[in-house]
Write an enzyme that holds these catalytic residues in place. Structure first.
Site, PDB file in Angstrom:
ATOM      1  N   SER A   6     -10.418  -3.992  16.837  1.00 34.05           N
ATOM      2  CA  SER A   6     -11.625  -3.266  16.435  1.00 34.05           C
ATOM      3  C   SER A   6     -11.488  -2.768  15.005  1.00 34.05           C
ATOM      4  CB  SER A   6     -11.868  -2.079  17.363  1.00 34.05           C
ATOM      5  OG  SER A   6     -12.901  -1.281  16.814  1.00 34.05           O
ATOM      6  N   HIS A  31     -13.666  -7.447  16.571  1.00 35.65           N
ATOM      7  CA  HIS A  31     -14.653  -6.571  17.222  1.00 35.65           C
ATOM      8  C   HIS A  31     -15.256  -5.622  16.177  1.00 35.65           C
ATOM      9  CE1 HIS A  31     -16.099  -4.476  20.904  1.00 35.65           C
ATOM     10  NE2 HIS A  31     -15.912  -3.355  20.220  1.00 35.65           N
ATOM     11  N   MET A  66     -23.678   0.044  19.583  1.00 37.93           N
ATOM     12  CA  MET A  66     -23.841   1.336  20.265  1.00 37.93           C
ATOM     13  C   MET A  66     -25.047   2.023  19.650  1.00 37.93           C
ATOM     14  SD  MET A  66     -19.836   2.267  20.436  1.00 37.93           S
ATOM     15  CE  MET A  66     -19.478   0.985  19.257  1.00 37.93           C
ATOM     16  N   ASP A 173     -12.669  -2.084  26.369  1.00 42.49           N
ATOM     17  CA  ASP A 173     -12.692  -1.461  25.039  1.00 42.49           C
ATOM     18  C   ASP A 173     -12.411   0.035  25.154  1.00 42.49           C
ATOM     19  OD1 ASP A 173     -13.277  -0.712  22.443  1.00 42.49           O
ATOM     20  OD2 ASP A 173     -15.405  -1.247  22.549  1.00 42.49           O
TER      21      ASP A 173
END
Ligand code: DX5
Ligand code: ZN
Length: 214
Positions: A6, A31, A66, A173
């Site tokens: 990430s 990611h 998100m 995650d």
């Protein structure tokens, strides 16, 4: 194990250097966490940054939105060169339509569920998905502690995927490290996202390799 580091935990002052590390690593994806300050209590980065990342990164991009109303940005995500577009179950009133639109745009469709959202709510959509992303922390920040109940959710999702004939892979995650990563591998996860464990490691390439070898 497939590993998707990430970028949220990277050094944004040295992004090109960190992306070069990813290119030389055994990570199979990268990611990217997009936050809007509404769906989650934080703001990260947006499409101009992802376009720059795409120019420098040789790995497929796994984009985790998100944000509220993610369906508004399907074309932008596609134009960033994303291979996978992950939308939150909790952010979509018409999830079936959003999944179709992601596919029509030529991307793989992923649906993400928060820690408090049960796996059974995916029953009528999972056969259409390429990926399910289970959040093992409450989304919004890197470096949080892994929520152990995620292990039960991985097993439950594995059974649901088998039962429905879905081809979806299971990605997890949040709070992933060598210990929780091993537990997730044993529970049946296919893809591990890792931010702090990779980018704050003294040897990020070795950290990635440890997870790949799980
Ligand atoms: C959290 C993000 C994660 C985060 C993971 O909201 O979705 O992708 O970067 O970071 P770590 O691995 O440090 O928990
Ligand atoms: Zn994420």
């Amino acid at each position: 194990m497939i590993v998707s580091p990430s970028l949220l935990s990277a050094d944004f002052g040295n992004l090109a250097r960190d992306l070069e590390m990813i290119n030389h690593s055994k990570a199979q994806m990268l990611h990217l966490d997009v936050m809007d300050g509404v769906f989650v209590p934080n703001i990260s980065f947006g499409f101009p940054v992802i376009k720059y990342v795409q120019q420098l990164c040789k790995k497929p991009l796994d984009v985790h939105l998100m944000i509220v109303e993610p369906q508004k940005f399907i074309n932008e995500v596609r134009d960033c060169g994303a291979e996978i577009m992950n939308v939150h179950f909790e952010a979509c009133n018409h999830l079936d339509r959003v999944v179709q639109q992601i596919h029509d745009a030529g991307m793989k469709a992923g649906v993400t569920i928060n820690p408090a959202t049960p796996v059974c709510l995916l029953r009528d959509i999972v056969a259409q998905l390429d990926l399910v992303l289970l959040m093992s922390v409450n989304p919004g920040f890197g470096g949080q502690k892994f929520i152990p109940n995620t292990l039960n959710k991985v097993k439950e999702l594995r059974a649901l995927i088998a039962e429905t004939g879905s081809k979806a892979v299971i990605e997890v995650d949040g709070g992933v490290n060598d210990v929780t990563g091993r537990q997730l591998a044993e529970a049946g996860a296919d893809v591990l996202v890792a931010g702090n464990y990779v980018f704050k490691a003294s040897d990020p390439l070795a950290a990635i390799e440890t997870l790949v070898n799980l």
